[in-house]
Structure formats: C-alpha cells, structure tokens
Design a protein around this motif. Structure first.
Motif, PDB file in Angstrom:
ATOM      1  N   ASP A   1     -42.520   2.348 -53.178  1.00 16.75           N
ATOM      2  CA  ASP A   1     -43.532   3.117 -54.049  1.00 16.75           C
ATOM      3  C   ASP A   1     -43.522   2.672 -55.648  1.00 16.75           C
ATOM      4  OD1 ASP A   1     -44.183   4.570 -51.778  1.00 16.75           O
ATOM      5  OD2 ASP A   1     -42.594   5.913 -51.730  1.00 16.75           O
ATOM      6  N   LEU A   2     -42.443   2.137 -55.991  1.00 12.75           N
ATOM      7  CA  LEU A   2     -42.462   1.780 -57.384  1.00 12.75           C
ATOM      8  C   LEU A   2     -43.543   0.706 -57.614  1.00 12.75           C
ATOM      9  CD1 LEU A   2     -38.527   0.776 -57.705  1.00 12.75           C
ATOM     10  CD2 LEU A   2     -39.848   2.524 -59.105  1.00 12.75           C
ATOM     11  N   PHE A   3     -44.054  -0.087 -56.563  1.00 12.18           N
ATOM     12  CA  PHE A   3     -45.162  -1.075 -56.744  1.00 12.18           C
ATOM     13  C   PHE A   3     -46.470  -0.170 -57.105  1.00 12.18           C
ATOM     14  CE2 PHE A   3     -42.196  -3.487 -54.427  1.00 12.18           C
ATOM     15  CZ  PHE A   3     -42.248  -4.894 -54.689  1.00 12.18           C
ATOM     16  N   LYS A   4     -46.629   1.006 -56.683  1.00 12.35           N
ATOM     17  CA  LYS A   4     -47.671   1.565 -57.125  1.00 12.35           C
ATOM     18  C   LYS A   4     -47.721   2.300 -58.390  1.00 12.35           C
ATOM     19  CE  LYS A   4     -47.571   3.092 -52.136  1.00 12.35           C
ATOM     20  NZ  LYS A   4     -47.585   4.049 -51.254  1.00 12.35           N
ATOM     21  N   LEU A   5     -46.531   2.128 -59.299  1.00 13.40           N
ATOM     22  CA  LEU A   5     -46.631   3.073 -60.533  1.00 13.40           C
ATOM     23  C   LEU A   5     -47.056   1.871 -61.594  1.00 13.40           C
ATOM     24  CD1 LEU A   5     -42.912   4.492 -60.646  1.00 13.40           C
ATOM     25  CD2 LEU A   5     -45.146   5.614 -60.109  1.00 13.40           C
ATOM     26  N   ASP A   6     -47.688   2.483 -62.506  1.00 12.75           N
ATOM     27  CA  ASP A   6     -48.092   1.806 -63.810  1.00 12.75           C
ATOM     28  C   ASP A   6     -46.914   1.777 -64.355  1.00 12.75           C
ATOM     29  OD1 ASP A   6     -50.849   1.832 -63.360  1.00 12.75           O
ATOM     30  OD2 ASP A   6     -50.942   3.674 -64.332  1.00 12.75           O
ATOM     31  N   MET A   7     -46.338   0.148 -64.605  1.00 15.46           N
ATOM     32  CA  MET A   7     -45.195  -0.277 -65.289  1.00 15.46           C
ATOM     33  C   MET A   7     -45.412  -1.163 -66.335  1.00 15.46           C
ATOM     34  SD  MET A   7     -42.504  -0.185 -61.790  1.00 15.46           S
ATOM     35  CE  MET A   7     -41.105   0.205 -63.019  1.00 15.46           C
ATOM     36  N   PRO A   8     -44.760  -1.459 -67.303  1.00 15.80           N
ATOM     37  CA  PRO A   8     -44.606  -2.503 -68.304  1.00 15.80           C
ATOM     38  C   PRO A   8     -44.650  -3.879 -67.561  1.00 15.80           C
ATOM     39  CG  PRO A   8     -43.135  -0.944 -69.107  1.00 15.80           C
ATOM     40  CD  PRO A   8     -43.341  -0.551 -67.659  1.00 15.80           C
ATOM     41  N   PRO A   9     -45.517  -4.913 -68.099  1.00 19.23           N
ATOM     42  CA  PRO A   9     -45.296  -6.316 -67.482  1.00 19.23           C
ATOM     43  C   PRO A   9     -44.061  -6.756 -67.129  1.00 19.23           C
ATOM     44  CG  PRO A   9     -46.973  -6.060 -69.195  1.00 19.23           C
ATOM     45  CD  PRO A   9     -46.186  -4.957 -69.114  1.00 19.23           C
ATOM     46  N   ALA A  10     -43.012  -6.376 -68.040  1.00 21.74           N
ATOM     47  CA  ALA A  10     -41.812  -6.924 -68.064  1.00 21.74           C
ATOM     48  C   ALA A  10     -41.178  -6.369 -66.728  1.00 21.74           C
ATOM     49  CB  ALA A  10     -40.982  -6.926 -69.390  1.00 21.74           C
ATOM     50  N   ASP A  11     -41.514  -5.113 -66.542  1.00 21.87           N
ATOM     51  CA  ASP A  11     -40.554  -4.534 -65.237  1.00 21.87           C
ATOM     52  C   ASP A  11     -41.103  -4.790 -64.121  1.00 21.87           C
ATOM     53  OD1 ASP A  11     -39.283  -1.453 -66.463  1.00 21.87           O
ATOM     54  OD2 ASP A  11     -39.994  -2.659 -67.990  1.00 21.87           O
ATOM     55  N   ARG A  12     -42.363  -5.456 -64.096  1.00 20.45           N
ATOM     56  CA  ARG A  12     -42.857  -5.598 -62.644  1.00 20.45           C
ATOM     57  C   ARG A  12     -41.885  -6.706 -61.838  1.00 20.45           C
ATOM     58  NH1 ARG A  12     -46.133  -1.996 -61.270  1.00 20.45           N
ATOM     59  NH2 ARG A  12     -46.689  -3.182 -59.482  1.00 20.45           N
ATOM     60  N   PRO A  13     -41.555  -7.750 -62.541  1.00 20.70           N
ATOM     61  CA  PRO A  13     -40.758  -8.614 -61.678  1.00 20.70           C
ATOM     62  C   PRO A  13     -39.328  -7.999 -61.005  1.00 20.70           C
ATOM     63  CG  PRO A  13     -41.747  -9.777 -63.716  1.00 20.70           C
ATOM     64  CD  PRO A  13     -41.833  -8.240 -63.865  1.00 20.70           C
ATOM     65  N   VAL A  14     -38.877  -7.047 -61.687  1.00 22.74           N
ATOM     66  CA  VAL A  14     -37.712  -6.533 -60.963  1.00 22.74           C
ATOM     67  C   VAL A  14     -38.140  -5.780 -59.658  1.00 22.74           C
ATOM     68  CG1 VAL A  14     -36.150  -4.703 -61.550  1.00 22.74           C
ATOM     69  CG2 VAL A  14     -37.120  -6.112 -63.532  1.00 22.74           C
ATOM     70  N   LEU A  15     -39.234  -5.427 -59.567  1.00 21.14           N
ATOM     71  CA  LEU A  15     -39.696  -4.768 -58.074  1.00 21.14           C
ATOM     72  C   LEU A  15     -39.222  -5.922 -56.853  1.00 21.14           C
ATOM     73  CD1 LEU A  15     -42.909  -2.958 -59.121  1.00 21.14           C
ATOM     74  CD2 LEU A  15     -40.505  -2.258 -59.281  1.00 21.14           C
ATOM     75  N   GLY A  16     -39.663  -6.917 -56.929  1.00 23.04           N
ATOM     76  CA  GLY A  16     -39.276  -7.658 -55.864  1.00 23.04           C
ATOM     77  C   GLY A  16     -37.869  -7.858 -55.696  1.00 23.04           C
ATOM     78  N   LEU A  17     -37.159  -8.073 -56.888  1.00 22.38           N
ATOM     79  CA  LEU A  17     -35.591  -8.147 -56.851  1.00 22.38           C
ATOM     80  C   LEU A  17     -35.178  -7.080 -56.080  1.00 22.38           C
ATOM     81  CD1 LEU A  17     -33.163  -9.819 -57.942  1.00 22.38           C
ATOM     82  CD2 LEU A  17     -33.483  -8.517 -59.952  1.00 22.38           C
ATOM     83  N   LEU A  18     -35.273  -5.633 -56.554  1.00 26.21           N
ATOM     84  CA  LEU A  18     -34.882  -4.585 -55.886  1.00 26.21           C
ATOM     85  C   LEU A  18     -35.150  -4.614 -54.434  1.00 26.21           C
ATOM     86  CD1 LEU A  18     -35.718  -1.924 -58.811  1.00 26.21           C
ATOM     87  CD2 LEU A  18     -33.472  -3.173 -58.140  1.00 26.21           C
ATOM     88  N   GLN A  19     -36.309  -4.883 -54.195  1.00 25.79           N
ATOM     89  CA  GLN A  19     -36.718  -4.894 -52.640  1.00 25.79           C
ATOM     90  C   GLN A  19     -35.708  -5.690 -52.096  1.00 25.79           C
ATOM     91  OE1 GLN A  19     -40.801  -5.947 -51.753  1.00 25.79           O
ATOM     92  NE2 GLN A  19     -40.918  -4.116 -50.614  1.00 25.79           N
ATOM     93  N   ALA A  20     -35.545  -6.839 -52.354  1.00 21.66           N
ATOM     94  CA  ALA A  20     -34.806  -7.784 -51.844  1.00 21.66           C
ATOM     95  C   ALA A  20     -33.051  -7.306 -51.681  1.00 21.66           C
ATOM     96  CB  ALA A  20     -34.636  -9.204 -52.375  1.00 21.66           C
ATOM     97  N   LEU A  21     -32.765  -6.456 -52.740  1.00 20.96           N
ATOM     98  CA  LEU A  21     -31.380  -6.119 -52.903  1.00 20.96           C
ATOM     99  C   LEU A  21     -31.090  -4.758 -52.112  1.00 20.96           C
ATOM    100  CD1 LEU A  21     -30.670  -6.846 -56.465  1.00 20.96           C
ATOM    101  CD2 LEU A  21     -29.627  -8.292 -54.473  1.00 20.96           C
ATOM    102  N   LEU A  22     -32.011  -3.810 -52.166  1.00 19.60           N
ATOM    103  CA  LEU A  22     -31.731  -2.504 -51.568  1.00 19.60           C
ATOM    104  C   LEU A  22     -32.255  -2.456 -50.241  1.00 19.60           C
ATOM    105  CD1 LEU A  22     -32.669  -0.577 -54.849  1.00 19.60           C
ATOM    106  CD2 LEU A  22     -30.466  -1.350 -54.048  1.00 19.60           C
TER     107      LEU A  22
END
Length: 151
Positions: A130-151
């Motif tokens: 659900d993080l992918f659906k949020l309006d986030m700063p451009p710098a935060d968006r690359p973290v989402l794939g990382l978290l998806q792989a880790l969690l």
C-alpha cells in the motif's frame, strides 16, 4: 582534476556533477509486529508539504547517521531506540532543484513508546504494497522496492 578527466570517469549518458549542496539524512522504516511500516506526512510550510515520508532527518556535522536517527525519532515521534536496533538497508541519492539529497535507510523493529507526531504531523501504519499508492517525495519512492524485497 580537469573537466576532461572527470568526463572520462562518467558512465555514458551520465550528467556531470551538478554542484548542488549535498544534504545527508537518515531515515527509518519502523516496522511493527504486523509488518506495517510507519510513514509521516510532511507539514505545511516545508518543502514537499503534504507528502508521506519515512521518519528521520538531517545528520549534523560530525554526527554518526545512526545517532542522528535516534535523535530524530525522539524529537519527531517521541520514541526511544538505540543505534544497535537500526539495521542498515541501503541509500538513495536524489537531486532536487536546490540540493542533492543522500538518504541512508535503516529498518527498526524495536523501540520504546508509541509514535506520536510531535509537531502535529499525521502518522500512518501502512502495509508495504500500500506504500506504492501514497504520494511520496521522489527520494522516498526507490525505498519501496527495497522494503518489498526485505519485508
């Protein structure tokens, strides 16, 4: 080092260094017992106001990134944790218009207290997809794939 030498070290298609000031920040994915991650909404009047971000903040000169994050979590969320509870996950490098952000990303599953926005900022516990659906700063968006792989 001259410009010609610098250009040789660039990958094809890379832009030359921008000369923007570099801002170093530490940010955290606080992960609760249900596997949800905490995000905070950027306050009005700040750069990128209204967007959802991972908690954290600037690393002061001479301050280790982990201790900066421990300090920021106390100031922003009113929670206590230790540097030993922060697991490094990666980093993001992103050029904004007026500065270049280097954000060190940590994950944390252990802290004391209940996170509350100390400046009145709204907080949300969100499942990683659900993080992918949020309006986030451009710098935060690359973290989402990382978290998806880790969690």
């Amino acid at each position: 080092m001259n410009d010609a030498h610098q250009a040789v070290n660039l990958c094809p298609g890379d832009e030359p260094p921008s000369g923007l000031p570099i801002v170093l920040v530490s940010a955290v994915a606080l992960v609760d017992a249900d596997g949800r991650v905490l995000v905070a909404q950027r306050p009005e009047g700040k750069h990128l106001a209204g967007l959802w971000e991972f908690p954290g903040g600037k690393v002061e000169p001479g301050e280790p990134p982990e201790l900066a994050l421990v300090r920021e979590l106390k100031e922003e969320l009113g929670i206590d944790t230790a540097a030993s509870c922060l697991a490094p996950c990666g980093f993001v490098s992103h050029a904004y218009e007026k500065f270049h952000l280097v954000m060190l990303i940590f994950a944390c599953r252990k802290w004391n207290g209940r996170p509350v926005g100390q400046q009145g900022q709204p907080l949300r516990w969100v499942r990683v997809p659900d993080l992918f659906k949020l309006d986030m700063p451009p710098a935060d968006r690359p973290v989402l794939g990382l978290l998806q792989a880790l969690l």
